[in-house]
Structure formats: C-alpha cells, structure tokens
Design a protein around this motif. Structure first.
Motif, short mmCIF file in Angstrom:
data_model
loop_
_atom_site.label_atom_id
_atom_site.label_comp_id
_atom_site.label_asym_id
_atom_site.label_seq_id
_atom_site.Cartn_x
_atom_site.Cartn_y
_atom_site.Cartn_z
N ASN A 1 0.86 -1.18 0.00
CA ASN A 1 0.00 0.00 0.00
C ASN A 1 0.90 1.23 0.00
O ASN A 1 1.54 1.54 1.00
N VAL A 2 0.95 1.91 -1.14
CA VAL A 2 1.83 3.07 -1.28
C VAL A 2 1.03 4.36 -1.41
O VAL A 2 1.57 5.39 -1.84
N SER A 3 -0.23 4.34 -1.05
CA SER A 3 -1.09 5.51 -1.17
C SER A 3 -0.59 6.64 -0.27
O SER A 3 0.02 6.41 0.77
N GLU A 4 -0.86 7.88 -0.69
CA GLU A 4 -0.40 9.07 0.01
C GLU A 4 -1.54 10.06 0.18
O GLU A 4 -2.27 10.36 -0.77
N THR A 5 -1.68 10.57 1.39
CA THR A 5 -2.71 11.57 1.66
C THR A 5 -2.53 12.79 0.75
O THR A 5 -1.42 13.31 0.59
N GLY A 6 -3.61 13.21 0.13
CA GLY A 6 -3.59 14.38 -0.73
C GLY A 6 -3.21 14.13 -2.17
O GLY A 6 -3.26 15.06 -2.98
N ALA A 7 -2.87 12.90 -2.52
CA ALA A 7 -2.41 12.62 -3.88
C ALA A 7 -3.54 12.76 -4.89
O ALA A 7 -4.65 12.25 -4.69
N THR A 8 -3.27 13.45 -5.97
CA THR A 8 -4.17 13.47 -7.11
C THR A 8 -3.89 12.24 -7.97
O THR A 8 -2.92 11.51 -7.75
N THR A 9 -4.72 12.03 -8.98
CA THR A 9 -4.46 10.90 -9.88
C THR A 9 -3.13 11.09 -10.59
O THR A 9 -2.36 10.13 -10.75
N ALA A 10 -2.84 12.31 -11.03
CA ALA A 10 -1.57 12.58 -11.70
C ALA A 10 -0.39 12.29 -10.78
O ALA A 10 0.63 11.72 -11.20
N GLN A 11 -0.50 12.67 -9.52
CA GLN A 11 0.58 12.41 -8.56
C GLN A 11 0.70 10.92 -8.26
O GLN A 11 1.80 10.42 -8.03
N THR A 12 -0.43 10.22 -8.27
CA THR A 12 -0.38 8.77 -8.09
C THR A 12 0.41 8.13 -9.23
O THR A 12 1.26 7.26 -9.01
N LEU A 13 0.14 8.57 -10.45
CA LEU A 13 0.87 8.05 -11.60
C LEU A 13 2.36 8.37 -11.49
O LEU A 13 3.21 7.52 -11.76
N GLU A 14 2.66 9.60 -11.09
CA GLU A 14 4.05 10.03 -11.05
C GLU A 14 4.85 9.37 -9.93
O GLU A 14 6.01 8.98 -10.13
N ASN A 15 4.23 9.23 -8.75
CA ASN A 15 4.98 8.83 -7.56
C ASN A 15 4.77 7.39 -7.11
O ASN A 15 5.56 6.88 -6.32
N GLN A 16 3.71 6.76 -7.59
CA GLN A 16 3.40 5.42 -7.09
C GLN A 16 3.36 4.34 -8.17
O GLN A 16 3.48 3.15 -7.86
N ALA A 17 3.19 4.74 -9.41
CA ALA A 17 2.95 3.76 -10.47
C ALA A 17 4.12 2.80 -10.67
O ALA A 17 3.91 1.60 -10.91
N ALA A 18 5.35 3.30 -10.57
CA ALA A 18 6.50 2.44 -10.80
C ALA A 18 6.55 1.30 -9.78
O ALA A 18 6.80 0.14 -10.14
N ARG A 19 6.29 1.62 -8.52
CA ARG A 19 6.28 0.57 -7.49
C ARG A 19 5.12 -0.39 -7.70
O ARG A 19 5.24 -1.59 -7.46
N MET A 20 4.00 0.15 -8.16
CA MET A 20 2.84 -0.70 -8.46
C MET A 20 3.19 -1.73 -9.53
O MET A 20 2.92 -2.93 -9.37
N VAL A 21 3.79 -1.28 -10.61
CA VAL A 21 4.14 -2.18 -11.71
C VAL A 21 5.20 -3.18 -11.27
O VAL A 21 5.12 -4.37 -11.58
N GLU A 22 6.21 -2.69 -10.55
CA GLU A 22 7.30 -3.57 -10.09
C GLU A 22 6.77 -4.67 -9.17
O GLU A 22 7.26 -5.79 -9.18
N PHE A 23 5.75 -4.36 -8.40
CA PHE A 23 5.18 -5.32 -7.46
C PHE A 23 4.47 -6.48 -8.17
O PHE A 23 4.34 -7.57 -7.63
N SER A 24 3.99 -6.26 -9.38
CA SER A 24 3.26 -7.27 -10.16
C SER A 24 2.05 -7.83 -9.40
O SER A 24 1.95 -9.02 -9.13
N PRO A 25 1.09 -6.96 -9.09
CA PRO A 25 -0.08 -7.43 -8.32
C PRO A 25 -1.01 -8.29 -9.18
O PRO A 25 -1.03 -8.19 -10.41
#
Length: 231
Positions: free
Chosen positions: A78-102
């Motif tokens: 769970n890499v969610s961040e308080t206040g994150a917009t969708t664009a910020q989610t893509l920028e700051n969390q997407a790489a870890r999401m993909v690397e995790f291979s959920p």
C-alpha cells in the motif's frame, strides 16, 4: 411539536453492514489473489478517526487481513499518500505498483482531482484513463470506489455535482476495464451522524469497516465467478 428519533449506536459486532472476521474469511475462502496492491490517496489508505466499538483500522488493511487469513503467503503493498491526485499517483506510485506485479489492485477515484477552483472533468477522465491503462497492463483484477455523498467540502457550492460527475467517470471506466466498483455514493451508511472524522471529509473507522465489508462481498462474488469458469 417535533419528535426526533435518535440514531442507533452500533459497534462493529452489531453493525448490520459489517462482517465479522470469520464470515469475511468464509466468503473469500478459495480466493485466487496472492499479491494485493493499493495505490492512490487517503481514501485508498483508509485514513479516518477512531470510532468507539470499532477496530481502529482502515478498510484496505482490513481487506488485506482477510485475504491473509485465506492466503497466509499474501504479499501486500500500500503506497497511497494523503492528498495525492491521480496525476501524482501516476508520477509517484505507479513504478512501485508495476514492479510489485499485483494480481489484485485498488485504484483511486479522483477525490483530490476535484478540489480545485474549476475542475476540468475531461482532463480528470484522461488522467484516470492513463492510470487504468497502466494498471490493466499488470494483469491484475482492478477495484475502486465511488465517493460517498457524506463527503462534503462546503467552500464549493457545487460540490454534490462535482462528486456526481467524477463518480460517473469512475463507473464508466470501471465498466470499460472490467474493474470492480464498490458504489458508496448512496450507501445507507452516508446517513449516520458519526460517519465522518473530525475533518468532516474522511470516513471514521466505522465507515472503514463498512467499506471493507462491501469490498469483501464484491471480491467474493468475483472469486466465485472465477472459480466457476475454471470448472
């Protein structure tokens, strides 16, 4: 003379919209998911004030706990961040999401995208679609929420219309990409006087418990569907 009926005071054990751990585990027994990822904002994180009589835990950690009872080898990110917009989610969390291979992946629903003077809903949809495109490439089952009507920002008089607009975008994308959508917009829990945290934005832990229960029920239906196809 006016008479006001007091709302009943629930605990997690008596709340009709909650599931106890044993029932939740029974619903998800045999569930196929072993790598559960959550990205997004404070809604994804399960942020909320404690409610007396309820476990002090957000919905996403609750769901992970149920899945881990079914699959002790569950990997949870769970890499969610308080206040994150969708664009910020893509920028700051997407790489870890993909690397995790959920194989099970929860996406945000644009709550922070509409907290601006003049939201551009066409741009919000484009950005959400980018997120869905990237998420779909993981091969995971996707889940999301719609925003509840109890979520209010009084400084914006058109706030209910903003919620309705972004919820329609979310429902449309969820349908297009085969995502599970837990629709909280008109859930009866919105009428509870103790639903919101002190900030009047986030669901307290009583609401978190209800959201977790609704997610478990949706996942149980999907699990049975997947199992049926495999027979």
């Amino acid at each position: 003379m006016f008479f006001f009926m007091e709302q009943p005071v629930f605990t997690e054990a008596t709340d009709p919209f909650c599931l106890n751990q044993a029932d939740a585990v029974a619903l998800l027994t045999g569930a196929p998911w072993g790598r559960y990822a959550v990205v997004g904002d404070s809604l994804s994180a399960g942020t909320g004030d404690p409610t007396p009589g309820y476990q002090d835990q957000g919905w996403s950690d609750r769901v992970a706990g149920v899945l881990r009872s079914v699959r002790p080898d569950l990997e949870y990110l769970n890499v969610s961040e308080t206040g994150a917009t969708t664009a910020q989610t893509l920028e700051n969390q997407a790489a870890r999401m993909v690397e995790f291979s959920p194989d099970l992946l929860h996406l945000p629903c644009g709550a922070n995208d509409i907290v601006r003077r003049r939201p551009d809903f066409a741009e919000i949809e484009r950005t959400l679609r980018q997120m869905y495109d990237l998420a779909k490439e993981t091969g995971a089952l996707l889940t999301t929420f719609t925003l509840g009507r109890a979520y209010v920002v009084p400084v914006f008089p058109d706030w209910p219309q903003r919620i309705a607009a972004v919820n329609e975008i979310v429902r449309g994308l969820a349908s297009e990409y085969g995502a599970i959508v837990v629709d909280m917009w008109d859930h009866p829990v919105n009428d509870r006087s103790d639903l919101l945290s002190e900030d009047r934005i986030h669901f307290s832990t009583s609401g978190q418990a209800v959201m977790a229960a609704e997610m478990v029920k949706k996942l149980a239906l999907k699990s049975r569907e997947v199992s049926g196809r495999g027979k």
